[in-house]
Structure formats: structure tokens, C-alpha cells
Design an enzyme around this catalytic site. Structure first.
Site, mmCIF file in Angstrom:
data_model
loop_
_atom_site.group_PDB
_atom_site.id
_atom_site.type_symbol
_atom_site.label_atom_id
_atom_site.label_comp_id
_atom_site.label_asym_id
_atom_site.label_seq_id
_atom_site.Cartn_x
_atom_site.Cartn_y
_atom_site.Cartn_z
ATOM 1 N N GLU A 94 -6.575 -2.642 -3.267
ATOM 2 C CA GLU A 94 -6.274 -2.075 -1.953
ATOM 3 C C GLU A 94 -5.747 -3.124 -0.976
ATOM 4 O OE1 GLU A 94 -9.877 -0.644 -0.189
ATOM 5 O OE2 GLU A 94 -8.841 0.580 1.286
ATOM 6 N N GLU A 107 -15.842 -0.512 -7.563
ATOM 7 C CA GLU A 107 -15.560 -0.787 -6.158
ATOM 8 C C GLU A 107 -14.840 -2.134 -5.998
ATOM 9 O OE1 GLU A 107 -15.328 0.835 -3.654
ATOM 10 O OE2 GLU A 107 -15.405 -0.572 -1.989
ATOM 11 N N HIS A 157 -12.013 -0.769 -26.421
ATOM 12 C CA HIS A 157 -11.494 0.507 -26.923
ATOM 13 C C HIS A 157 -10.098 0.806 -26.412
ATOM 14 C CE1 HIS A 157 -15.214 1.462 -28.917
ATOM 15 N NE2 HIS A 157 -15.867 1.110 -27.825
ATOM 16 N N TRP A 162 0.311 8.825 9.518
ATOM 17 C CA TRP A 162 0.240 8.461 8.102
ATOM 18 C C TRP A 162 1.136 9.480 7.407
ATOM 19 C CZ3 TRP A 162 -1.624 10.922 3.576
ATOM 20 C CH2 TRP A 162 -1.700 10.085 2.458
ATOM 21 N N ARG A 207 -6.277 5.768 11.428
ATOM 22 C CA ARG A 207 -5.943 7.026 10.750
ATOM 23 C C ARG A 207 -4.519 7.020 10.212
ATOM 24 N NH1 ARG A 207 -9.778 11.161 12.892
ATOM 25 N NH2 ARG A 207 -8.379 12.742 12.125
ATOM 26 N N ASN A 262 -1.691 16.781 13.545
ATOM 27 C CA ASN A 262 -2.414 16.139 12.448
ATOM 28 C C ASN A 262 -2.782 17.238 11.465
ATOM 29 O OD1 ASN A 262 -4.120 14.638 10.768
ATOM 30 N ND2 ASN A 262 -5.893 15.047 12.070
ATOM 31 N N GLY A 263 -2.428 17.048 10.197
ATOM 32 C CA GLY A 263 -2.753 18.049 9.187
ATOM 33 C C GLY A 263 -1.547 18.264 8.289
ATOM 34 N N CYS A 310 -3.403 11.885 10.559
ATOM 35 C CA CYS A 310 -2.839 11.052 11.604
ATOM 36 C C CYS A 310 -3.858 11.081 12.727
ATOM 37 C CB CYS A 310 -1.529 11.673 12.074
ATOM 38 S SG CYS A 310 -0.423 12.019 10.696
ATOM 39 N N LYS A 370 -7.405 4.867 7.124
ATOM 40 C CA LYS A 370 -8.857 4.823 6.912
ATOM 41 C C LYS A 370 -9.459 6.203 6.757
ATOM 42 C CE LYS A 370 -12.916 2.313 8.178
ATOM 43 N NZ LYS A 370 -12.983 1.699 6.849
ATOM 44 N N LYS A 392 -11.299 -2.474 -4.164
ATOM 45 C CA LYS A 392 -11.143 -3.349 -2.996
ATOM 46 C C LYS A 392 -10.026 -4.343 -3.234
ATOM 47 C CE LYS A 392 -12.903 -2.056 -0.661
ATOM 48 N NZ LYS A 392 -13.614 -1.054 0.030
#
Ligand code: M6R
Length: 592
Positions: free
Chosen positions: A471, A464, A487, A73, A27, A97-98, A2, A587, A468
Site C-alpha cells: 500500500e 497485514e 505449493h 476519489w 476520503r 459522494n456515492g 469522496c 481512507k 501495508k
């Protein structure tokens, strides 16, 4: 993971906290809240589920010149008003935060003593403990409280009747800011850019007390310690969209400058890097998400240019696999933010095992740079959109230069493989202007799933492209080595599926075209993003062909990545998603 912010001074704390929360919102944006201490020593709290802007109408109700704030978050407990911070217990308000790993046992013990909880968070447990330990001195209560916490925390607390902010830090970052008769504390440096003259980075175990007279820093035993102050040189992050509808599009258009600036910045560190890599015979690259994908491209550069064994791991896997490291190993830790918990801890582990640690990051003075022997800057500038775009391309640029530099110094190196980087900013600009992803975006928007295919370095970018797209558009997507599709995953191909092949290596083009043929013959839709002429001839009329400008194979990720980033952006917009703040994400992922 956060964002937290504190302000003590003469201005309206609610405004200062709000401004800090806007800068920290990348965040997390599940909820936001603020607590302000009024002139008569009372605490008022507002907290709301959702984005920071939701707080704005309520801030006029909380007046005072000292305050703390939080943007969340969610880890423990769903996004809701009740789970939003600050948490209040007794006359104390706290932001965290944590993650507190032993919160369940601490909570049970508190409940056994008759405490009741209003939220499902681990953080409220800390507020309750603080209140229990408070005997008139907030710093003493904080020092006592953190002794029983296991996990990671950056904490800020205010207390009724006491004009101060108490701060503690362990494994989650905290920066202090020194202004003119005002002081700040925040999760990261960018949040304080332009706000104060000097900053100071707290270390694990530090406790700080901010009062109108200044800031005192203590160790866990409350002995005073000195931490170095340094000028606050961070460039103020402009929240201006510059005429673009989204930060993602703005940042895509900043790619050419990011490449140019990263190359320039590399000149300043190449000698230091050369000496750090002297004698190194093995390279490991670590990162998470997009940064991991940049590492996959970097692995190929080191192998091909320097013929040195190179591996790339997600930082979270690397940490727990008991990695083989010697003092001749160099670990490149790649991270836009420099704060990603797994990447920071992977770097710490590698350093502890004797490796040379190289940070490749967009944020100087981040936690990662404090662990690394050398920092290779990714000079992409502040990236606000949660989806990494220009920073990814900056990371690839930086790793490319590191590999070329290493190859030049080694005996096995073959830099003849490497193409000149000078032309790349122009090529990136041209790609942004020319590559037309709109039809493909419409195709993806209607699909049941999108499968990105590639071989070798194209595969690294395929991963990527897939990340993207999923996301920002929430469409199911996978990245596959082109040869692997048959396969198993081919079973998912039907008329609703789309395959997007990246083909930038002429020598492998025929093989990847075969994979596209397999998709077409099962009724799937296919597109290729390519600069290989023969591919166009082979597939035109049957697959959508998106042409990009010519460039050498090793620099092609810069071009192909722009195409897949643009595709993801357009698909998200077609579907009405907010590409800048995708659901459930943040982020900077500062928790494990
Ligand atoms: O700050 P970092 O580069 O360490 O972040 C790592 C990932 O969380 C990040 O790359 C994430 O995958 C991106 N937001 C994806 O666009």
C-alpha cells in the site's frame, strides 16, 4: 467515496469549505473543488486535479458566504479538472459522494434530449437532472431528481439567486452542523469537530434545506420531519504533525496510547456486550482490508479463549454468499471509519437476518454504530494517514477483550490462554524504540517482491504486513501461510525476492523456520521478525533476524504488527513515496 462539505453563514465560505476539505481529504485526493454563491447571487466555481492544497491559490477569486466543496476519489472517469466536482448545469452547482448505478441510462436519455456533458462522471448526470427539474424551487427539484437515482448518494447543491444549500442522502452519510448564525453539512462528523455546537445525522431518504433562517429536514415527499440533534462532542482533529515527517510515523508512535485507551473504553461497554452476547453460539467477524485482518486475529481469540466456532470474512464476500445466520449468531463488524460501504451493508444484512451486531470502530456515531446493537470503541484517536496503523492495533486490542469477556461468561471458555493486556502499552513503546527494520527496509526496497510468512496468528499479521508494504511502497507483496509457500509460490523465489517470516509462537517456530530454509536454498533473501530464541540460533548469519521483546503468543500481534508497519513506513520513505497518501487510495471507502 469522496468528501463533501457545505457552509452557509457570515464568514468567507471559500475558507470554511477549504478547511472542511482538508479534514475530509482522507476520503480521496484525486481532485478538489468548491462553488461559492456571491452576495449578488452568482455562483463561481474552482476545481483542480490533485490534492486539496492545489485549490488554495484559486480560492481568493471566489467570494461569498455560502458554498459547497468536494474532494474526490475517482470512480467514474479519471482524475482530471473536468471530472472534478462541483458539476454545474444551468445555474446549479452540485457535489456528490456515492455511485449512481443507473447513470448510463439516465445519461443516454438526457443526451437524447440534446444535453451534452463535460465530464465522464456519474455525478454530472445528477446536476443535469437537477437543472431540468428546477422550476424555481431547489428542494422540489432535488426531491424530484433523487426519485430516479439508483445507487448511493450524498448530495449538496446551490443555485444562483437563492441563498440556500439543498442536501439529500441515501446510503452515503451526511451530517448537519448547527452553529451561531451559521450552518454546515459534511460527509462525516470529524469534518465538523470544533466547528459547531450541535450536529444531526441524516437518515436514508432525508432531504434538507439550509437557509440563513435555519435547517428544515424533509422526507422524500417533502413532508417536514424532525431528526434528533446532539451535542457536537467530536475532538477537533489536529492536522499538526507534532514534529514527525509523516502522519504514519506519528500514528505509529500513538499506538501505546491507543491500546491503553481502547482497554479503558472497553470497561464502559463490557456489561452491555455481555448481555448482547448471551446465548450466542457462533461468531462471525467481517471487515475490509486491514480491518478484515484484525478480524482474522479476532477469530483466533474467540476460538482459542471461548472455544466457540468463529469465522472471518471480507465484508464484500459475506454480503453476497447468502450467509448462514441465526439469532444465536453474533456478527462483529470491524471498521476504523465505521463508514466502509461493504462493512456497513454486511452489518445491515446480518441485523436483518436476526444476528446480534457488534460494531468495533474508531468513529462513534458513524453509520456502523447506528446499525449495531452494541459498539465496542477502538479509542485510537483520529487517524489521518490512509494506511491504518494504530487503529489496526486498537481493533486487535478490542477484539481480544471481547473474546476474553465472552470466554469468561461461557461454559467452554479457557481464559488461561489469555495473557494480561496491562503490560502491552509499555511493550508497544519498547517495540517502537527497539525493533530495527531499516536494513530489511533497504532489502525490500531493492526487491522484486516481498513474501510475508506466518502460521496461525502470525499468518493473520503476515497478511497485514503484506498489505501495508504494498500500500505505501508499491512493491509487490503477498502474505502466505508458511506451509503454503511450497505449493506454488516458491516458483517466484529467486535472488531478487525477499521472504519475511513472523515467528512468535515457540511451538510452531521449527515449522516456519523450515519455510525460511526453503527460501534460502532457492537463493532468495530471508528475514525473520521474532521473539523466539531458538529461531535466532537457527538462522543467524543466513537470514536477517529482527528481534522483538518477549510477550505471550496471543498478544504478539501487537508487537509483530508494529514491526511490519515500521518496515512498510521505512521502505516507502526509502523509495520516496508519500506514505500518508498512497496513490489511487482513500481512507474511507464509502462505495461498493
Ligand atoms: O475504515 P475501515 O477500517 O472500514 O477501512 C477498511 C479498509 O479500507 C482499510 O482498512 C484499508 O485497508 C487500510 N487503509 C489499509 O491500511
Amino acid at each position: 467515496m469522496c468528501g463533501i462539505i457545505g457552509y452557509l453563514g457570515k464568514k468567507n465560505a471559500a475558507d470554511e469549505v477549504f478547511c472542511g476539505l482538508q479534514r475530509l481529504e482522507y476520503r480521496g485526493y484525486d481532485s478538489a473543488g468548491a462553488a461559492v454563491l456571491s452576495a449578488d447571487g452568482k455562483i463561481s466555481v474552482v476545481k483542480k486535479q490533485g490534492r486539496v492544497d492545489n485549490l488554495k491559490p484559486y480560492l481568493k477569486d471566489i467570494a461569498g458566504a455560502t458554498g459547497i466543496g468536494h474532494t474526490r476519489w475517482a470512480t467514474h472517469g479519471k482524475p482530471s479538472d473536468a471530472n472534478a466536482h462541483p458539476h454545474v448545469a444551468g445555474g446549479i452547482a452540485l457535489v456528490h459522494n456515492g455511485i449512481i448505478e443507473n447513470y448510463a441510462e439516465l445519461k443516454s436519455a438526457l443526451e437524447a434530449c440534446g444535453e451534452t456533458f463535460l465530464s465522464e462522471t456519474d455525478s454530472e448526470v445528477i446536476a443535469k437532472l437537477l437543472s431540468k427539474n428546477f422550476k424555481g424551487d431547489l428542494i422540489c427539484a432535488l426531491a424530484e431528481t433523487v426519485k430516479v437515482l439508483k445507487g448511493s448518494y450524498a448530495l449538496m447543491a446551490i443555485c444562483e439567486g437563492n441563498n440556500s444549500i439543498a442536501v439529500a442522502k441515501y446510503r452515503s452519510s451526511v451530517i448537519l452542523g448547527y452553529g451561531e448564525n451559521e450552518y454546515f453539512c459534511a460527509s462525516d462528523e470529524p469534518a465538523l469537530a470544533g466547528k459547531c455546537k450541535e450536529i444531526c445525522v441524516l437518515d436514508d431518504g432525508d432531504i434538507a434545506c439550509i437557509t440563513p433562517d435555519g435547517i428544515e429536514i424533509y422526507n422524500g415527499n417533502l413532508q417536514r420531519i424532525i431528526r434528533e440533534k446532539k451535542p457536537n462532542t467530536g475532538a477537533e482533529q489536529s492536522l499538526d504533525l507534532g514534529g514527525y515527517p509523516h502522519y504514519m510515523l506519528k500514528e505509529l508512535h500513538e499506538i501505546p496510547v491507543a491500546v491503553e485507551n481502547t482497554a479503558k473504553a472497553f470497561e464502559g461497554v463490557s456489561a452491555k456486550l455481555k448481555s448482547a452476547l448471551n446465548g450466542v453460539d457462533r461468531i462471525i467477524l467481517v471487515g475490509c482490508g486491514t480491518a478484515y485482518h484484525a478480524g482474522l486475529a479476532g477469530k483466533r481469540y474467540f476460538e482459542q479463549f471461548a472455544r466457540v466456532p468463529a469465522e472471518c470474512d471480507t465484508a464484500g464476500e459475506f454480503r453476497y454468499k447468502n450467509p448462514v445466520i441465526t439469532e444465536r449468531t453474533a456478527v462483529f463488524a470491524v471498521s476504523q471509519s465505521g463508514e466502509t460501504a461493504d462493512t456497513v451493508e454486511a452489518a445491515r444484512l446480518a441485523r436483518g437476518l436476526g444476528a446480534k451486531v457488534i460494531a468495533v470502530t474508531n468513529v462513534l456515531n458513524s453509520a456502523l454504530t447506528r446499525i449495531a446493537d452494541v459498539t465496542v470503541p477502538v479509542s485510537a484517536g483520529p487517524e489521518i494517514c490512509v494506511a491504518a496503523t494504530k487503529s489496526y492495533i486498537g481493533q486487535i486490542t478490542a477484539l481480544y477483550l471481547c473474546a476474553v469477556g465472552f470466554a469468561k461468561n461461557g461454559s467452554n471458555g479457557n481464559c488461561a490462554f489469555a495473557d494480561g493486556l496491562e503490560a502491552m502499552p509499555k511493550l508497544c513503546k519498547k517495540t517502537l524504540a527497539q525493533v530495527n527494520t531499516y536494513s530489511l527496509a533497504n532489502m525490500c526496497a531493492l526487491s522484486s517482491g516481498v513474501y510475508f510468512l506466518g502460521r496461525d496468528i502470525d499468518y493473520a499479521v503476515a497478511l497485514e504486513g503484506s498489505l501495508k508494504l504494498k500500500e505505501v511502497s508499491y512493491i509487490h507483496s503477498e502474505g502466505y501461510p508458511a506451509g503454503e509457500l511450497k505449493h506454488g509460490t516458491l516458483a517466484l523465489i529467486d535472488e531478487n525476492a525477499v521472504a519475511v517470516a513472523l515467528i512468535f509462537d515457540e511451538t510452531l517456530a521449527g515449522k516456519t523456520v523450515c519455510a525460511v530454509e526453503q527460501v534460502l536454498s532457492r537463493g532468495g533473501k530471508a528475514a525473520v521478525i521474532t521473539n523466539v530464541e531458538s529461531v535466532k540460533k537457527a538462522l543467524s548469519g543466513r537470514a536477517l533476524v529482527l528481534e522483538t521483546c518477549a510477550c505471550g503468543k496471543f498478544l504478539s500481534p501487537l508487537v509483530s504488527a508494529i514491526a511490519v508497519q515500521k518496515l512498510a513506513y521505512e521502505t516507502a520513505v526509502i523509495l520516496g513515496r508519500d506514505p500518508d497518501k498512497p496513490r489511487n487510495l482513500a481512507k474511507s471507502v464509502t462505495v461498493e
